[in-house]
Design an enzyme around this catalytic site. Sequence first.
Site, mmCIF file in Angstrom:
data_model
loop_
_atom_site.group_PDB
_atom_site.id
_atom_site.type_symbol
_atom_site.label_atom_id
_atom_site.label_comp_id
_atom_site.label_asym_id
_atom_site.label_seq_id
_atom_site.Cartn_x
_atom_site.Cartn_y
_atom_site.Cartn_z
ATOM 1 N N TYR A 152 -79.647 13.816 18.268
ATOM 2 C CA TYR A 152 -79.261 14.772 17.218
ATOM 3 C C TYR A 152 -78.792 13.999 15.983
ATOM 4 O O TYR A 152 -79.198 14.304 14.860
ATOM 5 C CB TYR A 152 -78.168 15.727 17.709
ATOM 6 C CG TYR A 152 -77.720 16.688 16.619
ATOM 7 C CD1 TYR A 152 -78.597 17.645 16.112
ATOM 8 C CD2 TYR A 152 -76.440 16.606 16.055
ATOM 9 C CE1 TYR A 152 -78.211 18.508 15.089
ATOM 10 C CE2 TYR A 152 -76.043 17.468 15.032
ATOM 11 C CZ TYR A 152 -76.933 18.412 14.558
ATOM 12 O OH TYR A 152 -76.556 19.260 13.528
ATOM 13 N N VAL A 185 -68.760 23.814 12.269
ATOM 14 C CA VAL A 185 -68.866 25.185 11.772
ATOM 15 C C VAL A 185 -69.082 26.085 12.984
ATOM 16 O O VAL A 185 -69.983 25.822 13.789
ATOM 17 C CB VAL A 185 -70.090 25.362 10.832
ATOM 18 C CG1 VAL A 185 -70.023 26.720 10.128
ATOM 19 C CG2 VAL A 185 -70.210 24.232 9.820
HETATM 20 P P1 NDP Z 1 -77.278 28.529 14.349
HETATM 21 O O1 NDP Z 1 -77.715 28.208 15.725
HETATM 22 O O2 NDP Z 1 -76.309 29.629 14.164
HETATM 23 O O3 NDP Z 1 -78.551 28.789 13.417
HETATM 24 C C1 NDP Z 1 -79.708 28.009 13.509
HETATM 25 C C2 NDP Z 1 -80.837 28.676 12.738
HETATM 26 O O4 NDP Z 1 -81.986 27.810 12.786
HETATM 27 C C3 NDP Z 1 -81.229 30.010 13.329
HETATM 28 O O5 NDP Z 1 -81.437 30.919 12.285
HETATM 29 C C4 NDP Z 1 -82.540 29.721 14.034
HETATM 30 O O6 NDP Z 1 -83.377 30.853 13.946
HETATM 31 C C5 NDP Z 1 -83.106 28.583 13.178
HETATM 32 N N1 NDP Z 1 -84.037 27.776 13.937
HETATM 33 C C6 NDP Z 1 -83.751 26.964 14.989
HETATM 34 N N2 NDP Z 1 -84.887 26.435 15.472
HETATM 35 C C7 NDP Z 1 -85.902 26.930 14.722
HETATM 36 C C8 NDP Z 1 -87.308 26.758 14.751
HETATM 37 N N3 NDP Z 1 -87.906 25.979 15.650
HETATM 38 N N4 NDP Z 1 -88.059 27.408 13.829
HETATM 39 C C9 NDP Z 1 -87.466 28.204 12.927
HETATM 40 N N5 NDP Z 1 -86.145 28.405 12.838
HETATM 41 C C10 NDP Z 1 -85.373 27.779 13.741
HETATM 42 O O7 NDP Z 1 -76.677 27.167 13.771
HETATM 43 P P2 NDP Z 1 -76.045 26.774 12.341
HETATM 44 O O8 NDP Z 1 -76.090 27.873 11.385
HETATM 45 O O9 NDP Z 1 -74.750 26.127 12.619
HETATM 46 O O10 NDP Z 1 -77.067 25.630 11.920
HETATM 47 C C11 NDP Z 1 -77.750 25.598 10.675
HETATM 48 C C12 NDP Z 1 -77.937 24.156 10.257
HETATM 49 O O11 NDP Z 1 -76.656 23.555 10.050
HETATM 50 C C13 NDP Z 1 -78.651 23.275 11.287
HETATM 51 O O12 NDP Z 1 -79.538 22.424 10.610
HETATM 52 C C14 NDP Z 1 -77.513 22.486 11.923
HETATM 53 O O13 NDP Z 1 -77.950 21.259 12.426
HETATM 54 C C15 NDP Z 1 -76.596 22.319 10.716
HETATM 55 N N6 NDP Z 1 -75.218 22.006 11.005
HETATM 56 C C16 NDP Z 1 -74.441 22.830 11.796
HETATM 57 C C17 NDP Z 1 -73.130 22.491 12.034
HETATM 58 C C18 NDP Z 1 -72.256 23.292 12.943
HETATM 59 O O14 NDP Z 1 -71.201 22.774 13.369
HETATM 60 N N7 NDP Z 1 -72.579 24.542 13.238
HETATM 61 C C19 NDP Z 1 -72.514 21.311 11.419
HETATM 62 C C20 NDP Z 1 -73.414 20.510 10.635
HETATM 63 C C21 NDP Z 1 -74.701 20.878 10.425
HETATM 64 P P3 NDP Z 1 -84.316 31.394 15.130
HETATM 65 O O15 NDP Z 1 -83.671 31.057 16.433
HETATM 66 O O16 NDP Z 1 -84.418 32.865 14.857
HETATM 67 O O17 NDP Z 1 -85.609 30.707 14.913
HETATM 68 C C1 8X3 Z 2 -73.040 19.653 13.839
HETATM 69 C C2 8X3 Z 2 -71.719 18.968 13.843
HETATM 70 O O1 8X3 Z 2 -70.325 17.185 15.003
HETATM 71 O O2 8X3 Z 2 -71.494 18.796 16.418
HETATM 72 O O3 8X3 Z 2 -73.995 18.941 13.144
HETATM 73 O O4 8X3 Z 2 -72.708 17.074 15.286
HETATM 74 S S1 8X3 Z 2 -71.575 17.958 15.199
#
Ligand code: NDP
Ligand code: 8X3
Length: 251
Positions: A152, A185
Amino acid sequence: MNNKTAFITGATSGIGKATAQFFAKNKIRLILCGRRSDRLAQLKKELGDLTDVTTLQFDVSNRDEVFKAIASLPKEFQKIDILINNAGNAHGLSTIQEGNLDDWDAMIDINIKGLLYVSRAILPKMIDRNNGFVVNIGSIAGKEVYPNGNVYCASKYAVNALNKAMRIDLNNYNIRVAAIHPGAVETEFSEVRFKGDKERAKNVYKGFKALEAEDIADIIYFVVTRPYHVNIEDLVVYPTAQASATILNKE
Ligand code: NDP
Ligand code: 8X3
């Protein structure tokens, strides 16, 4: 921001969904993407009174689906001003020696290749217009490797590198490129990482105030609404209780 159109991947949940809601309130026209069509339909219903909304259901890791979906956009949504490369997730949390190969493929295919396919499909028209904004959602995992985060983290280091690469390659075309790297988040992120284990997911955010998806949406909106000559290139956002990927001030 009237008449601006944003293309948001991963709009069905978490940061992407909150960004869609924030943008809609600010009258940005929306192209909302994800795999879960029921959620896309629900969002279109919810936000359709605030702004023009269209949805595209596709898997970002499927090359053909990406290009077909984007080519199918109705004419009035073809001028994309803002691309939010947000779709992504972690799959699993284990050492390299015990890693699940399907999890590795998913993270590399979605977080890296998916972001590349979507960008490749959208950038040429931004270049033609000499105008556009790409916001890449990275992570603190793209700045720092933590135990068991291996693939990741590697996928988010790649997002960090691709963000810099886009800044360089698009520099002659007046296109803004920004990366936002959140810490913890509270979204569906950990539920996906732990394959639906809600209890384990909840524990990740216990004992401290995690960021909310809306906090990041607010920052994305700030970034994309600066005057055109201003490009916030790289932004790391932690919850106050978090000092690094592994240092958390928990109760
Ligand atoms: P969620 O799991 O809540 O949302 C993820 C989103 O990505 C969903 O809308 C999902 O939609 C979509 N998604 C996942 N796989 C696919 C795919 N193969 N094709 C199309 N859409 C896809 O997570 P977050 O909102 O937290 O994550 C959003 C971004 O933020 C990510 O890139 C994550 O790595 C990043 N992030 C998150 C953090 C956290 O702590 N939450 C911290 C740092 C970064 P669906 O399943 O409908 O396809
Ligand atoms: C999501 C935050 O710390 O779980 O990218 O990798 S962490």
